[in-house]
Design an enzyme around this catalytic site. Structure first.
Site, PDB file in Angstrom:
ATOM      1  N   PHE A   4       0.952  -0.818  -0.225  1.00  7.28           N
ATOM      2  CA  PHE A   4      -0.260  -0.203  -0.528  1.00  7.28           C
ATOM      3  C   PHE A   4       0.404   1.600  -0.265  1.00  7.28           C
ATOM      4  O   PHE A   4       0.726   2.599  -0.090  1.00  7.28           O
ATOM      5  CB  PHE A   4      -1.055   0.078   0.933  1.00  7.28           C
ATOM      6  CG  PHE A   4      -0.279   0.538   3.189  1.00  7.28           C
ATOM      7  CD1 PHE A   4       0.508   2.015   2.537  1.00  7.28           C
ATOM      8  CD2 PHE A   4       0.202  -0.574   3.389  1.00  7.28           C
ATOM      9  CE1 PHE A   4       0.485   2.228   3.851  1.00  7.28           C
ATOM     10  CE2 PHE A   4       0.394   0.007   4.453  1.00  7.28           C
ATOM     11  CZ  PHE A   4       0.468   1.342   5.139  1.00  7.28           C
TER      12      PHE A   4
ATOM     13  N   LYS B 210      -0.564  -6.410  -9.916  1.00 11.56           N
ATOM     14  CA  LYS B 210      -1.876  -6.409  -9.076  1.00 11.56           C
ATOM     15  C   LYS B 210      -1.318  -4.963  -7.879  1.00 11.56           C
ATOM     16  O   LYS B 210      -0.674  -5.882  -7.188  1.00 11.56           O
ATOM     17  CB  LYS B 210      -2.391  -8.163  -8.270  1.00 11.56           C
ATOM     18  CG  LYS B 210      -3.257  -8.865  -7.568  1.00 11.56           C
ATOM     19  CD  LYS B 210      -4.231  -7.632  -6.707  1.00 11.56           C
ATOM     20  CE  LYS B 210      -3.102  -7.857  -5.414  1.00 11.56           C
ATOM     21  NZ  LYS B 210      -3.566  -7.106  -4.054  1.00 11.56           N
TER      22      LYS B 210
ATOM     23  N   GLU C 121      -4.814  -3.456  -2.282  1.00 16.47           N
ATOM     24  CA  GLU C 121      -6.684  -3.347  -2.400  1.00 16.47           C
ATOM     25  C   GLU C 121      -6.830  -2.445  -1.588  1.00 16.47           C
ATOM     26  O   GLU C 121      -8.007  -1.901  -2.325  1.00 16.47           O
ATOM     27  CB  GLU C 121      -6.868  -4.933  -1.859  1.00 16.47           C
ATOM     28  CG  GLU C 121      -6.900  -4.813  -0.679  1.00 16.47           C
ATOM     29  CD  GLU C 121      -5.867  -5.378  -0.199  1.00 16.47           C
ATOM     30  OE1 GLU C 121      -4.399  -5.792  -1.033  1.00 16.47           O
ATOM     31  OE2 GLU C 121      -5.939  -6.952   0.403  1.00 16.47           O
TER      32      GLU C 121
ATOM     33  N   SER D  43       5.270  -7.220   2.940  1.00 16.56           N
ATOM     34  CA  SER D  43       5.725  -7.546   4.700  1.00 16.56           C
ATOM     35  C   SER D  43       6.579  -8.482   4.356  1.00 16.56           C
ATOM     36  O   SER D  43       5.575  -9.129   3.416  1.00 16.56           O
ATOM     37  CB  SER D  43       4.466  -7.814   5.325  1.00 16.56           C
ATOM     38  OG  SER D  43       2.942  -8.764   5.152  1.00 16.56           O
TER      39      SER D  43
ATOM     40  N   CYS E   3       9.328   1.602   3.641  1.00 13.92           N
ATOM     41  CA  CYS E   3      10.397   0.469   4.098  1.00 13.92           C
ATOM     42  C   CYS E   3      12.319   1.025   4.059  1.00 13.92           C
ATOM     43  O   CYS E   3      12.564  -0.381   4.598  1.00 13.92           O
ATOM     44  CB  CYS E   3      10.376  -0.632   2.576  1.00 13.92           C
ATOM     45  SG  CYS E   3      10.846  -0.019   1.704  1.00 13.92           S
TER      46      CYS E   3
ATOM     47  N   GLU F  96       8.739  -4.590  13.599  1.00 14.29           N
ATOM     48  CA  GLU F  96       8.337  -2.899  12.172  1.00 14.29           C
ATOM     49  C   GLU F  96       6.915  -2.384  13.055  1.00 14.29           C
ATOM     50  O   GLU F  96       6.032  -3.207  12.685  1.00 14.29           O
ATOM     51  CB  GLU F  96       8.025  -3.982  10.792  1.00 14.29           C
ATOM     52  CG  GLU F  96       7.899  -2.602   9.786  1.00 14.29           C
ATOM     53  CD  GLU F  96       8.181  -3.292   8.557  1.00 14.29           C
ATOM     54  OE1 GLU F  96       7.732  -4.120   8.772  1.00 14.29           O
ATOM     55  OE2 GLU F  96       8.753  -2.899   8.065  1.00 14.29           O
TER      56      GLU F  96
HETATM   57  P1  NAD Z   1       1.057  -6.739   2.626  1.00 20.16           P
HETATM   58  O1  NAD Z   1       2.042  -7.669   2.474  1.00 20.16           O
HETATM   59  O2  NAD Z   1       0.056  -6.454   3.843  1.00 20.16           O
HETATM   60  O3  NAD Z   1       0.063  -6.547   1.195  1.00 20.16           O
HETATM   61  C1  NAD Z   1       1.273  -6.496  -0.083  1.00 20.16           C
HETATM   62  C2  NAD Z   1       0.450  -7.785  -0.079  1.00 20.16           C
HETATM   63  O4  NAD Z   1       0.451  -8.973  -0.596  1.00 20.16           O
HETATM   64  C3  NAD Z   1      -1.327  -7.057  -1.070  1.00 20.16           C
HETATM   65  O5  NAD Z   1      -0.827  -7.022  -2.473  1.00 20.16           O
HETATM   66  C4  NAD Z   1      -1.641  -7.895  -0.674  1.00 20.16           C
HETATM   67  O6  NAD Z   1      -3.206  -7.811  -0.703  1.00 20.16           O
HETATM   68  C5  NAD Z   1      -1.128  -8.960  -0.955  1.00 20.16           C
HETATM   69  N1  NAD Z   1      -1.483 -10.143   0.450  1.00 20.16           N
HETATM   70  C6  NAD Z   1      -1.737  -9.300   2.215  1.00 20.16           C
HETATM   71  N2  NAD Z   1      -1.714 -10.785   2.584  1.00 20.16           N
HETATM   72  C7  NAD Z   1      -2.331 -11.785   1.493  1.00 20.16           C
HETATM   73  C8  NAD Z   1      -1.930 -12.699   1.993  1.00 20.16           C
HETATM   74  N3  NAD Z   1      -2.032 -13.102   3.311  1.00 20.16           N
HETATM   75  N4  NAD Z   1      -1.369 -13.748   1.077  1.00 20.16           N
HETATM   76  C9  NAD Z   1      -1.529 -13.285   0.210  1.00 20.16           C
HETATM   77  N5  NAD Z   1      -1.633 -12.206  -0.347  1.00 20.16           N
HETATM   78  C10 NAD Z   1      -1.851 -11.452   0.619  1.00 20.16           C
HETATM   79  O7  NAD Z   1       2.137  -5.188   3.628  1.00 20.16           O
HETATM   80  P2  NAD Z   1       1.808  -4.085   2.698  1.00 20.16           P
HETATM   81  O8  NAD Z   1       0.757  -3.749   4.677  1.00 20.16           O
HETATM   82  O9  NAD Z   1       0.182  -3.413   2.348  1.00 20.16           O
HETATM   83  O10 NAD Z   1       2.991  -2.926   2.694  1.00 20.16           O
HETATM   84  C11 NAD Z   1       3.560  -2.760   4.021  1.00 20.16           C
HETATM   85  C12 NAD Z   1       4.210  -3.760   3.920  1.00 20.16           C
HETATM   86  O11 NAD Z   1       5.425  -3.730   2.821  1.00 20.16           O
HETATM   87  C13 NAD Z   1       5.279  -3.527   4.839  1.00 20.16           C
HETATM   88  O12 NAD Z   1       6.228  -4.125   5.949  1.00 20.16           O
HETATM   89  C14 NAD Z   1       6.713  -2.877   4.251  1.00 20.16           C
HETATM   90  O13 NAD Z   1       8.016  -2.647   4.961  1.00 20.16           O
HETATM   91  C15 NAD Z   1       6.557  -3.651   3.245  1.00 20.16           C
HETATM   92  N6  NAD Z   1       7.225  -2.497   2.418  1.00 20.16           N
HETATM   93  C16 NAD Z   1       8.457  -3.234   1.639  1.00 20.16           C
HETATM   94  C17 NAD Z   1       9.297  -3.088   0.637  1.00 20.16           C
HETATM   95  C18 NAD Z   1      10.680  -3.562   0.283  1.00 20.16           C
HETATM   96  O14 NAD Z   1      11.332  -2.758  -0.704  1.00 20.16           O
HETATM   97  N7  NAD Z   1      11.120  -4.412   0.899  1.00 20.16           N
HETATM   98  C19 NAD Z   1       9.092  -1.910  -0.337  1.00 20.16           C
HETATM   99  C20 NAD Z   1       7.555  -1.227   0.230  1.00 20.16           C
HETATM  100  C21 NAD Z   1       6.960  -1.913   1.301  1.00 20.16           C
END
Ligand code: NAD
Length: 491
Positions: A151, A175, A178, A228, A283, A384
């Site tokens: 997000f 994708k 959401e 994450s 991140c 985190e």
């Molecule tokens: P998230 O893991 O909740 O969601 C990321 C994506 O995964 C979304 O598109 C979501 O639809 C999907 N998703 C969520 N739960 C899922 C599941 N159980 N099974 C399959 N797909 C699933 O992450 P977020 O809250 O959207 O983003 C924040 C996180 O992203 C933080 O931990 C941040 O550190 C990390 N992040 C990392 C980087 C990097 O470059 N390392 C960059 C940006 C964000």
């Protein structure tokens, strides 16, 4: 409210799903749209994969110089629409307008870099590796590829991947998260103006169901994930078990070490920007600040003053330095962690819970927070937080700080502030982190470098952006050819 459409096979298409989630402005809870989420989004994924697989033979056989032409056009269009894209990011994601504009700048840099693909994809050739025998390695596309985005950078993250993937001859599915699907919809209204064949790039919405469908679809050959660590690990394991290439970027807990010789004014400003920029939802945001040596008292005063001055509010309003966090649940979780830290013995130098933001009583706001003297065994020390919370620590030496950092679970970024070249050299050599900043608070690699990440911040091998992206989105073919000299006589 109508559900957002997908973009499949060159056309805006209704989702087969009828249920959805509201997309909500985190500053005031105003509903901005509704995104399809549910079982039937798997049918949308099937349609998108089918379109991308059908487009693949034609696109992969298009010369690379032709494949990059649309990106010159895309750069200009993104520049033209920069402001409106940035406003959409601010509305659905909460960050300030200048942060959103910065995000679009980084997005465009990846488009520019992808234009260098004709040079980067060139083959390697060795003549006469044996008598009359030449050997060469060519790079060919892998097929249908997809990215799953988080997000916090609704515009930029897919651009770490898809411009390179397309330039290399692959076809693609994006994708978005959401929670923030509107920016990518706007992006695709721009992308549809490009001279690209139908099906080469597709957009599907959804949550876990659509992700799982991409991870298991036999025609998807490569997955790029950002989010994450828990989900990154799952995506990595599942996609790999299904025989796909995977790169999965995860979460972080980034430290900054401040030595006594660092320039106080510059350091406090940059450190505060790193911790509180994007409300800590970056991140590469620093969250653990380690002041080393005797001068840590002076640094503490200066950083407190700098954090205190930051204005929290609605990201489109003038003079606002920091917006809200993404959801009420996220706010509750972060406030719960602050409380826990204080209950465990941390000293709140600034407690940003429940700030009063005039006109935005319903927003998910947390003002800058500083916790000092957090006990080592506290859960916050390693969790985190992904919010505007600084854990301010004191250590006696750089060695102690590096040891502490290297014991951590994550390895996304570590930074050092110092005037000493020797300390900087030691730090960059010894610290276990994929991105390192020296007098830099957010060490975000430019598009020509890989977006690195170590330990639980990354699962895979090749990273996004630049040369790594070219390698990830191509498979190598090595050809050994014999053309004996004697055959020349025949002609
Ligand atoms: P998230 O893991 O909740 O969601 C990321 C994506 O995964 C979304 O598109 C979501 O639809 C999907 N998703 C969520 N739960 C899922 C599941 N159980 N099974 C399959 N797909 C699933 O992450 P977020 O809250 O959207 O983003 C924040 C996180 O992203 C933080 O931990 C941040 O550190 C990390 N992040 C990392 C980087 C990097 O470059 N390392 C960059 C940006 C964000």
């Amino acid at each position: 409210m109508e559900l957002l459409n997908n973009f499949i096979n060159g056309a805006w298409t209704k989702s087969q799903e009828t249920e959805g989630l509201e997309v909500i402005n985190p500053a005031n809870q105003v509903v901005l749209g509704k995104v399809p989420v549910g079982r039937a989004t798997t049918k949308d994924v099937d349609a998108a994969v089918n379109a991308a697989a059908t487009a693949f033979p034609g696109w992969s056989n298009t010369p690379v110089m032709e494949r990059v032409q649309p990106f010159y056009q895309l750069k200009l269009l993104l520049e033209q629409h920069k402001r409106e894209l940035a406003e959409t990011i601010t509305l659905e994601c909460g960050k300030t307008l200048s942060e959103s504009l910065g995000e679009i700048t980084r997005t465009i840099e990846n488009v520019e870099m992808a234009c260098a693909t004709p040079a980067l994809i060139q083959s390697e050739f060795s003549e006469d590796i044996a008598r009359g025998i030449d050997e060469f390695m060519i790079r060919q596309p892998v097929g249908v590829c997809a990215c799953i985005a988080p997000f916090n950078f609704p515009g930029m993250v897919p651009f770490w991947f898809f411009p390179y993937a397309l330039a290399c001859g692959n076809t693609y599915i994006v994708k978005p998260s959401e929670k923030v699907p509107l920016t990518m919809n706007k992006m695709f209204h721009i992308i549809e103006q490009l001279d690209l064949p139908e099906g080469v790039i597709n957009l599907v919405h959804g949550g876990k169901e659509s992700v799982d469908s991409l991870l298991s679809h036999p025609d998807v050959k490569a997955i790029s994930f950002v989010g994450s660590s828990k989900v990154a690990k799952y995506v990595y394991a599942t996609a790999a078990a299904n025989g796909k290439r995977v790169q999965a970027q995860g979460g972080a807990k980034n430290p900054i070490v401040v030595l006594g010789d660092a320039d106080l004014e510059m350091t406090t400003k940059i450190v505060a920007d790193s911790v509180y920029g994007c409300a800590g939802q970056r991140c590469l945001a620093a969250s653990t600040i380690i002041a080393v040596g005797d001068s840590s008292g002076t640094f503490q005063e200066a950083i407190k003053e700098s954090a205190d001055k930051r204005v929290t509010g609605f990201g489109l309003d003038e003079g606002v330095d920091m917006g809200p966090v993404i959801t009420p649940e996220s706010r509750q979780r972060i406030e719960g962690l602050i409380k826990k830290g204080i209950d465990e013995g941390a000293r709140p130098l600034i407690d940003g819970r429940n700030p009063k933001i005039s006109g935005f009583a319903k927003g998910n706001f947390i003002a800058p927070t500083i916790l000092a003297d957090l006990p080592m065994k506290s859960e916050l020390m390693r969790t985190e937080i992904f919010g505007p919370v600084m854990n301010l620590m004191h250590m006696d030496s750089l060695d102690e700080a590096i040891k502490f950092i290297n014991n951590g679970q994550y390895g996304n970024m570590a930074a050092l502030f110092t005037a000493s070249g020797a300390s900087a050299r030691k730090f960059r050599k010894e610290v276990n982190s994929g991105n390192v900043g020296i007098n830099i608070g957010v060490a975000a690699p430019m598009a020509q470098f890989p977006f690195s990440g170590w330990k639980d911040s990354f699962f895979g091998d090749l990273h996004g952006q630049g040369r790594h992206a070219i390698e990830f989105f191509t498979q190598t073919k090595v050809v050994v050819e014999r053309w004996p000299k004697e055959w020349n006589r025949k002609f």
